[in-house]
Design a protein around this motif. Structure first.
Motif, PDB file in Angstrom:
ATOM      1  N   GLU A 137       0.788  -1.248   0.141  1.00 44.56           N
ATOM      2  CA  GLU A 137       0.035  -0.087  -0.030  1.00 44.56           C
ATOM      3  C   GLU A 137       0.957   1.182  -0.005  1.00 44.56           C
ATOM      4  O   GLU A 137       1.647   1.286   0.747  1.00 44.56           O
ATOM      5  CB  GLU A 137      -0.827  -0.087   1.251  1.00 44.56           C
ATOM      6  N   VAL A 138       0.506   2.283  -0.784  1.00 44.27           N
ATOM      7  CA  VAL A 138       1.446   3.885  -0.785  1.00 44.27           C
ATOM      8  C   VAL A 138       0.778   4.405   0.366  1.00 44.27           C
ATOM      9  O   VAL A 138      -0.247   4.577   0.502  1.00 44.27           O
ATOM     10  CB  VAL A 138       1.146   4.462  -2.048  1.00 44.27           C
ATOM     11  N   LYS A 207       6.991  -3.549  -5.457  1.00 46.54           N
ATOM     12  CA  LYS A 207       8.271  -3.553  -4.582  1.00 46.54           C
ATOM     13  C   LYS A 207       8.751  -5.051  -4.896  1.00 46.54           C
ATOM     14  O   LYS A 207       8.306  -6.064  -5.006  1.00 46.54           O
ATOM     15  CB  LYS A 207       8.128  -3.442  -2.956  1.00 46.54           C
ATOM     16  N   CYS A 208      10.298  -4.980  -4.622  1.00 49.44           N
ATOM     17  CA  CYS A 208      10.889  -6.290  -4.979  1.00 49.44           C
ATOM     18  C   CYS A 208      11.913  -6.749  -3.938  1.00 49.44           C
ATOM     19  O   CYS A 208      12.883  -5.568  -3.676  1.00 49.44           O
ATOM     20  CB  CYS A 208      11.297  -6.054  -6.432  1.00 49.44           C
ATOM     21  N   ALA A 231       6.567 -13.573   6.082  1.00 51.12           N
ATOM     22  CA  ALA A 231       6.451 -12.780   7.271  1.00 51.12           C
ATOM     23  C   ALA A 231       6.053 -11.803   7.438  1.00 51.12           C
ATOM     24  O   ALA A 231       5.444 -11.152   8.665  1.00 51.12           O
ATOM     25  CB  ALA A 231       8.109 -12.931   7.621  1.00 51.12           C
ATOM     26  N   VAL A 232       5.998 -10.571   6.491  1.00 55.51           N
ATOM     27  CA  VAL A 232       5.543  -9.557   6.711  1.00 55.51           C
ATOM     28  C   VAL A 232       3.993  -9.274   6.483  1.00 55.51           C
ATOM     29  O   VAL A 232       3.386  -8.197   6.565  1.00 55.51           O
ATOM     30  CB  VAL A 232       6.187  -8.385   5.774  1.00 55.51           C
ATOM     31  N   THR A 233       3.499 -10.395   5.765  1.00 54.69           N
ATOM     32  CA  THR A 233       2.109 -10.173   5.329  1.00 54.69           C
ATOM     33  C   THR A 233       1.220 -10.959   6.557  1.00 54.69           C
ATOM     34  O   THR A 233       0.138 -10.764   6.261  1.00 54.69           O
ATOM     35  CB  THR A 233       1.827 -10.889   3.881  1.00 54.69           C
ATOM     36  N   TYR A 666       8.141  -4.589  13.895  1.00 56.26           N
ATOM     37  CA  TYR A 666       7.556  -5.231  12.552  1.00 56.26           C
ATOM     38  C   TYR A 666       6.222  -4.448  12.284  1.00 56.26           C
ATOM     39  O   TYR A 666       5.336  -3.932  13.158  1.00 56.26           O
ATOM     40  CB  TYR A 666       7.361  -6.662  12.801  1.00 56.26           C
ATOM     41  N   GLU A 667       6.154  -4.030  11.055  1.00 51.79           N
ATOM     42  CA  GLU A 667       4.861  -3.301  10.817  1.00 51.79           C
ATOM     43  C   GLU A 667       4.043  -4.304   9.621  1.00 51.79           C
ATOM     44  O   GLU A 667       4.762  -4.346   8.383  1.00 51.79           O
ATOM     45  CB  GLU A 667       5.114  -1.849  10.186  1.00 51.79           C
ATOM     46  N   PRO A 668       2.902  -4.838  10.156  1.00 47.91           N
ATOM     47  CA  PRO A 668       2.370  -5.902   8.942  1.00 47.91           C
ATOM     48  C   PRO A 668       2.138  -5.176   7.584  1.00 47.91           C
ATOM     49  O   PRO A 668       1.678  -4.183   7.643  1.00 47.91           O
ATOM     50  CB  PRO A 668       1.143  -6.414   9.650  1.00 47.91           C
ATOM     51  N   GLY A 669       2.348  -5.886   6.624  1.00 49.02           N
ATOM     52  CA  GLY A 669       1.959  -5.629   5.342  1.00 49.02           C
ATOM     53  C   GLY A 669       2.976  -4.709   4.816  1.00 49.02           C
ATOM     54  O   GLY A 669       2.804  -4.461   3.174  1.00 49.02           O
ATOM     55  N   PHE A 670       4.165  -4.465   5.358  1.00 51.01           N
ATOM     56  CA  PHE A 670       5.162  -3.663   4.677  1.00 51.01           C
ATOM     57  C   PHE A 670       6.538  -4.266   4.872  1.00 51.01           C
ATOM     58  O   PHE A 670       6.740  -4.563   6.056  1.00 51.01           O
ATOM     59  CB  PHE A 670       5.369  -2.282   5.288  1.00 51.01           C
TER      60      PHE A 670
END
Length: 1304
Positions: A137-138, A207-208, A231-233, A666-670
């Motif tokens: 998400e932007v 993003k890659c 892990a981030v999602t 940790y910030e979920p989704g990023f």
């Protein structure tokens, strides 16, 4: 395949990279890809298709903002740098996100996509990248509002476009369309696609994350990246901070040593990788199954053939990973050979100009899924293999030879595919295939008897027990290397094995299928080149001078190798031996003397070849073209299973790092920006070296493990690589960074230099081959050239010309750039020539001359002209006309395509020795060249162009028959002129002459010649090279005696003129009373035509010594001494022996060697004339008179039953039988003609030496010869008999014209 991986790396991964949107620099359009699309559009506009330009122009800015590409940046990479693999920011950035950033809203599909890529360094070594692209998400308000602004602008523009009155499109329908009708559908479409509303929609951006590794462990890398992304999602945070896992994979996971497997931990589960040992095929970790599903077996094999022959290959797909998988699979299957040219499996949008490269390449082009193949404007297609992966189809270049044993080969691979539940046909639903495979167990494979998996079938096992030798050969008989007895065992163990194998079943299946297919492919080369070492030409000089003369040296005895091969293999093999990959393979063989310094692939290949040779020693009968299946699949598969069941090494587990409080949150989704301080350096000491490390991990061994993929020691390697690079492999990969115009210009300059160098090497190689023996004596390489090989060289010259003509091309019609240029030239020339009133193009008038009655004046020959040139007198050479030669080609209905026409035109020009001259004329139209070519094109670089034409000029030094020998069925006009003796002019001659022309391919039958003009023009199917003419007359009228000097025949297309010398009378009661003669011809060289370049010696066996003695006119009898006569016989026999020692396709005319000047007939004539008693005045006695008297004597001796042995009687019977047959022939050949026929038949039936022995003993000889005669000297006669006996081993076939009318 690792061509060579970074030698100092011993870590699993060198870098961890993240790429994406840089919020500080904001939204930047990706100028490079936009620019490319713009260039494509302007290319359309400048070219032939103006009306399409507006649609394509600046495509990036017309698309809705969500569909545009924006610049991506490398956001972070850890560590900053490693000395063995310097970080290339531009290349990594471009290849991680080849199309730049993309945006989506919550309504779009946002699945993560995995793809791999490759970076080829200057020295040819490779680094692999594995990238996972996902959407985030932007969060930046600026970016969202920038996107909203772009949308407002875009919608306004679209609205304007829609509401300006449309111009009528087609002339058929001039009614203007009402506004509302036109706009309505488009507006709804606008709302559907172009909707981004900042208040309502969520914006996502790509993003890659990426791993850069020294070796291609694709599966392991994919797992690592997918688990990091998971892990981030996932709703729960990972057990440890992300830094711990990244640190672990960068610094604590080593590369597994050769022949070992390694297990390490991802975020959620173990990751396995295994590496083949030094005795196995090199590492390959891409799913080959996918390639077969996408393209089908037949297409894969065709693509494989193209790659082996170094044809330009362009892969086309909308999936980056598919491009990579197909490219890597094809190059892996080439083992032991390696692709030597430009290799860019994923071509970033900004490098599209690279498709102009006039060199062999293997490139992958990303399609956007909307455009079809027809929209693709490719600079050169004459020698291009285009592979549309997503649509499962492949376009092949013309004249692609078949891979040897193609059908059996396809059968063998099909069996493997079927055993895995795959169809050999392309399968559009690839995903289904995946699931099918998942439900498949090895047990099913073993028990399924339909899929051709059965080797020993009960029937064979009985035979095997009966016969010891066959039992030993059981290995060869097996289908897939599984005998019946073993099958049951396999079924039992397969169930418990599943519990042991540590990787999941899919991965296991992938490894099994890969290794089986690769072993079958490798086995083809092992069989084909099992005795290649015998033909390697070791350099006589030291390495130093060998390096410096590398491109002039022959390193492989191609001619001898090819002469050992089965006929059907030749078209493929002769072309394959000319490739750079084969030359490099042989070079590395020459450079490595012992096993220690051999490159890995070479060592593996050689050990396999040794194995085959051992087998062939035991059973030599197997060394035929019989197809031999692969027998070592089993052990290769076992090695992999062993490694996957029993893991050799486990790496350290990820652990907490010394991070400051609050770091690694940790910030979920990023995917966060990781802490560079903890990731920038590895552990101070090498942790895995401390633990009770097994021997493999020690330093010396580690170095060895790396040289496994390298050549030589480093200095030599450097030098060799430098050398290889200069050999025309100019560019392995375009520089992926700075793309300023100057860099593009420099690239093009490299191409121009490369083309020139290639042209120089090709012309040299072709001349060396053609000049054969003389060249070999000068130290240039092999002796002979086969027809197949000549064709190969000419085909590769045609390919080079196509590449030169398509470099920097602006406007192109059809697939052949050369033919397109010729057509433009023809059109402009015809326009210019048509301007004077009433004159047609000169070519047409020329063509009409053929159809007209024969030209009267040619019969009368003026003395002055006669003295000037013996050949040119009766036949002025054909007018040199490029356009006329084009017309000849256009009139050949058999040639359907432009590429075919261009090739035929090149062949015709080569044969006429006009290639350089024609091309010079074509390029002299500077206006046209400017219109067709960009400034940087090869054809507009004046110096290089001059040198290129100069190199081509050297072909005039040799005779090519590359047109005549290839187009054997076309109709050709021939022109025949009979030249009577000027001393006794044929003006009073009253009889009606006739001729019959024979060539290597056919003969004409009898053609009547008008006696007043003595010339005739006729059209018939290609006769090939002309060999003999039979000519005579019907003896009618008062004065039927005719002294003919020679006959000239000219081929109206190639301009080849043949001279058939005669110098004898035809008529009853004059000379030997002959009314017809057989004349043997030779090619006349046309001096006016040559550009003062060189004189070609006539196509004839070398007369050697004899020319020195014989300087007399044909009628007076030469007085040679016995020594000279013996030498003459020796040379004539030698010529015939040499003829039969050449490969069949290269042999010249045997008729010339028998009946031509200084041939066998002439030599034996000298033998019989030596010491012949001169008769009374005014009466000529011929050898035939002596032979007839001998025949009478023998017949009476047989009647009176003189006591002679059986042998003698047999010989006498033969001799008399042949004499009677020749004397009773209905043909009016004179006494010398009959003698010629007797010698030819005697040579054919191996009787000449018997007859000489008979005649030497015959009392008639004593009467008719002086005492000094050669026939009365026993020792000379015996040596003559010995020489003639050498003809016995040859199977002599006589041309029909020599033995017409004789029924023996």
């Amino acid at each position: 395949m690792s061509t060579g991986f970074s030698s100092s790396s011993c870590r699993f991964a060198d870098y961890f990279v993240s790429c994406g949107l840089d919020t500080e620099s904001g939204l930047e359009p990706d100028e490079l890809s936009a620019l490319c699309q713009y260039i494509q559009a302007t290319k359309f506009r400048d070219g032939a298709r103006g009306e399409l330009a507006s649609a394509n122009e600046g495509e990036n800015f017309e698309q809705s903002p969500l569909r545009r590409t924006f610049k991506s940046k490398v956001l972070a990479h850890y560590p900053d740098n490693v000395e063995w693999n310097p970080f290339d920011q531009d290349a990594v950035g471009m290849l991680c996100m080849p199309k730049g950033l993309s945006f989506r809203t919550q309504t779009d599909i946002r699945e993560p996509q995995f793809h791999s890529f490759i970076i080829t360094r200057e020295d040819g070594s490779r680094t692999y990248g594995f990238a996972l692209t996902f959407f985030e998400e932007v969060t930046s308000k600026q970016i969202c509002s920038a996107m909203q602004t772009l949308y407002h602008m875009h919608n306004a523009e679209q609205y304007d476009i829609l509401h300006t009155p449309p111009t009528p499109r087609s002339p058929e329908d001039p009614r203007p369309t009402p506004h509302h009708l036109h706009a309505a559908p488009s507006l709804t479409r606008l709302q559907r696609f172009n909707s981004y509303d900042i208040s309502r929609d969520t914006l996502f951006v790509s993003k890659c994350i990426c791993l850069i590794t020294p070796m291609a462990f694709a599966n392991a890398c994919r797992k690592v990246l997918e688990q990091l992304h998971q892990a981030v999602t996932s709703p729960q945070p990972p057990p440890l901070p992300l830094e711990s896992y990244v640190y672990n994979v960068l610094y604590e996971v080593p590369l597994p040593p050769a022949g070992r497997s390694l297990k390490f931990s991802g975020v959620y589960g173990p990751v396995l990788c295994q590496r083949p040992s030094t005795a196995e095929l090199p590492l390959f970790d891409f799913p080959m199954q996918e390639v077969f599903e996408l393209l089908g077996l037949e297409n894969v094999l065709q693509l494989f053939t193209c790659a082996l022959l170094e044809i330009q290959i362009l892969l086309y797909s909308q999936h980056y990973q598919r491009l990579m998988t197909v490219a890597e699979s094809i190059t892996a299957l080439m083992f032991p050979f390696q692709w030597q040219h430009v290799y860019v499996p994923i071509l970033p949008a900004s490098l599209l100009h690279f498709l102009d490269a006039p060199v062999p390449y293997l490139m992958g082009l990303h399609s956007n899924g909307q455009d079809d193949r027809t929209k693709l404007e490719l600079p050169q297609e004459a020698n291009l293999c285009f592979v549309d992966i997503d649509n499962h189809f492949i376009e092949l270049p013309e004249d692609l030879p078949q891979f040897p044993n193609k059908l059996e080969f396809i059968q063998e691979i099909s069996e493997i595919l079927l055993a895995f539940g795959l169809s050999p046909e392309a399968n559009p639903q690839c995903s289904e295939g995946q699931s099918k495979l998942r439900g498949f167990r090895s047990g099913d494979v073993a028990s399924d008897k339909r899929n051709g998996n059965l080797a020993g079938s009960p029937l064979n096992s009985y035979l095997l027990r009966e016969n010891q030798t066959i039992a030993r050969l059981q290995a060869l008989v097996k289908r897939t290397g599984v005998s019946l007895e073993k099958l049951d065992v396999k079924e039992d163990t397969s169930t418990n094995k599943e519990s042991k194998v540590q990787c999941d079943e899919d991965e296991m299946k992938m490894h099994q299928l890969n290794i089986r297919v690769r072993e079958v492919f490798a086995n083809r080369f092992t069989q084909m080149f099992s005795d290649y070492e015998v033909f390697v030409i070791q350099p006589s000089q030291d390495k130093e001078s060998w390096f410096s003369n590398r491109d002039q040296m022959q390193n492989f005895d191609k001619a001898s190798f090819l002469s050992d091969q089965p006929e059907p293999y030749l078209p493929f093999l002769s072309r394959f031996l000319e490739t750079q990959m084969f030359a490099s393979f042989i070079d590395s063989k020459i450079l490595c003397h012992d096993d220690e310094d051999k490159e890995h692939t070479l060592r593996v290949f050689d050990s396999r070849v040794d194995k085959i040779r051992m087998l062939n020693v035991r059973t030599p009968t197997l060394r035929t073209s019989m197809y031999q299946k692969c027998t070592n699949i089993d052990e290769a598969e076992k090695a992999i299973e062993m490694r996957l069941c029993k893991i050799d090494h486990t790496a350290l587990h990820p652990h907490l790092l010394d991070m400051k409080i609050g770091q690694g949150r940790y910030e979920p989704g990023f995917f966060p920006r990781l802490q560079s301080d903890v990731l920038s350096t590895g552990p101070t000491s090498n942790k895995w070296a401390k633990r009770s490390a097994p021997a493999q991990w020690r330093r010396r061994d580690r170095q060895k493990q790396h040289t496994e993929h390298l050549y030589l020691d480093n200095d030599q390697r450097e030098k060799y690589i430098q050398e290889a690079r200069n050999l025309g492999t100019t560019l392995r990969q375009p520089k992926l960074s700075n793309l300023s115009p100057s860099v593009i210009a420099q690239t093009n300059w490299k191409f121009v230099e490369g083309l020139l160098k290639e042209c120089r090497n090709k012309t040299k190689r072709m001349l060396v081959e053609k000049m054969g023996r003389e060249a070999v004596e000068l130290g240039h390489g092999e002796v002979s050239i086969t027809g197949v090989e000549e064709n190969t060289l000419i085909a590769s010259l045609c390919d080079l010309l196509e590449r030169i003509w398509s470099h920097g091309l602006q406007v192109k019609q059809g697939k052949s750039a050369l033919w397109s240029h010729l057509l433009h030239y023809q059109e402009s020339k015809e326009k210019r020539d048509a301007t004077p009133a009433g004159l047609g193009p000169p070519g047409r008038q020329l063509a009409r001359v053929w159809k007209r009655e024969p030209v009267q004046c040619l019969g009368i020959i003026h003395d002055t002209e006669r003295r000037k040139s013996d050949a040119g007198c009766a036949m002025p050479p054909l007018k040199v006309s490029l356009i006329q030669d084009m017309r000849h080609i256009q009139n050949i209905s058999e040639i359907k395509t432009d590429v075919g026409k261009a090739r035929a035109w090149v062949r015709l020009s080569m044969e006429k020795k006009l290639l350089s001259r024609h091309l010079k004329q074509l390029l002299s139209d500077h206006e046209l060249t400017k219109k067709l070519y960009k400034r940087y094109a090869f054809l507009r670089c004046d110096d290089e162009k001059e040198q290129f034409l100069y190199h081509l000029l050297s072909f005039n030094a040799v005779d090519y028959f590359c047109f005549t020998n290839v187009f054997t069925t076309i109709m050709i006009p021939y022109h025949v002129v009979i030249i009577p003796s000027k001393k006794l002019g044929g003006s009073m001659f009253t009889a009606n002459p006739w001729v019959c022309v024979s060539g290597e391919l056919a003969e004409t039958g009898v053609l009547q010649v008008p006696k007043n003009t003595l010339e005739i023009t006729f059209e018939c199917q290609n006769l090939g090279k002309l060999t003999t003419i039979q000519m005579g007359h019907d003896n009618s009228g008062l004065y039927a005696k005719w002294l003919v000097e020679s006959v000239m025949v000219r081929n109206g297309i190639t301009g080849h003129t043949y001279k058939f010398p005669c110098g004898r009378w035809l008529g009853k009661g004059v000379d030997d009373g002959s009314l017809e003669r057989i004349l043997v011809g030779e090619l006349v060289t046309n001096t006016e035509n040559e550009e003062r370049m060189c004189r070609t010696p006539p196509m004839q066996q070398s007369p050697g010594m004899m020319r020195r003695f014989v300087t007399i006119s044909p009628n007076s009898k030469p007085k040679l001494n016995t020594g000279q006569i013996q030498e003459g016989v020796g040379e004539a026999i030698n010529g015939i022996v040499k003829h039969f020692h050449k490969p069949e396709k290269e042999r010249g005319s045997l008729t010339l060697l028998l009946c031509g000047e200084y041939g066998l007939v002439w030599a034996l004539e000298q033998v019989f004339q030596h010491g012949f008693k001169s008769p009374r005045l005014f009466k000529n006695v011929f050898i035939w008179d002596f032979l007839e008297k001998s025949q009478v004597y023998f017949e009476s001796a047989e009647q009176s039953q003189m006591t002679q042995d059986e042998n003698w009687q047999m010989r006498v019977r033969h001799f008399c039988h042949f004499m009677r047959a020749i004397n009773s022939t209905p043909r009016n050949i004179g006494k010398d003609g009959k003698f010629q026929m007797l010698v030819c038949l005697g040579a054919r039936d191996h009787l000449l030496h018997h007859w000489i022995a008979l005649l030497a003993e015959c009392p008639i000889t004593a009467q008719m010869y002086e005492d000094t005669a050669l026939l009365k000297d026993h020792s000379l006669v015996n040596s003559l008999i010995r020489v003639l006996q050498t003809l016995q081993e040859f199977n002599i076939t006589l041309e029909a014209s020599l033995v017409k009318g004789i029924g023996i």
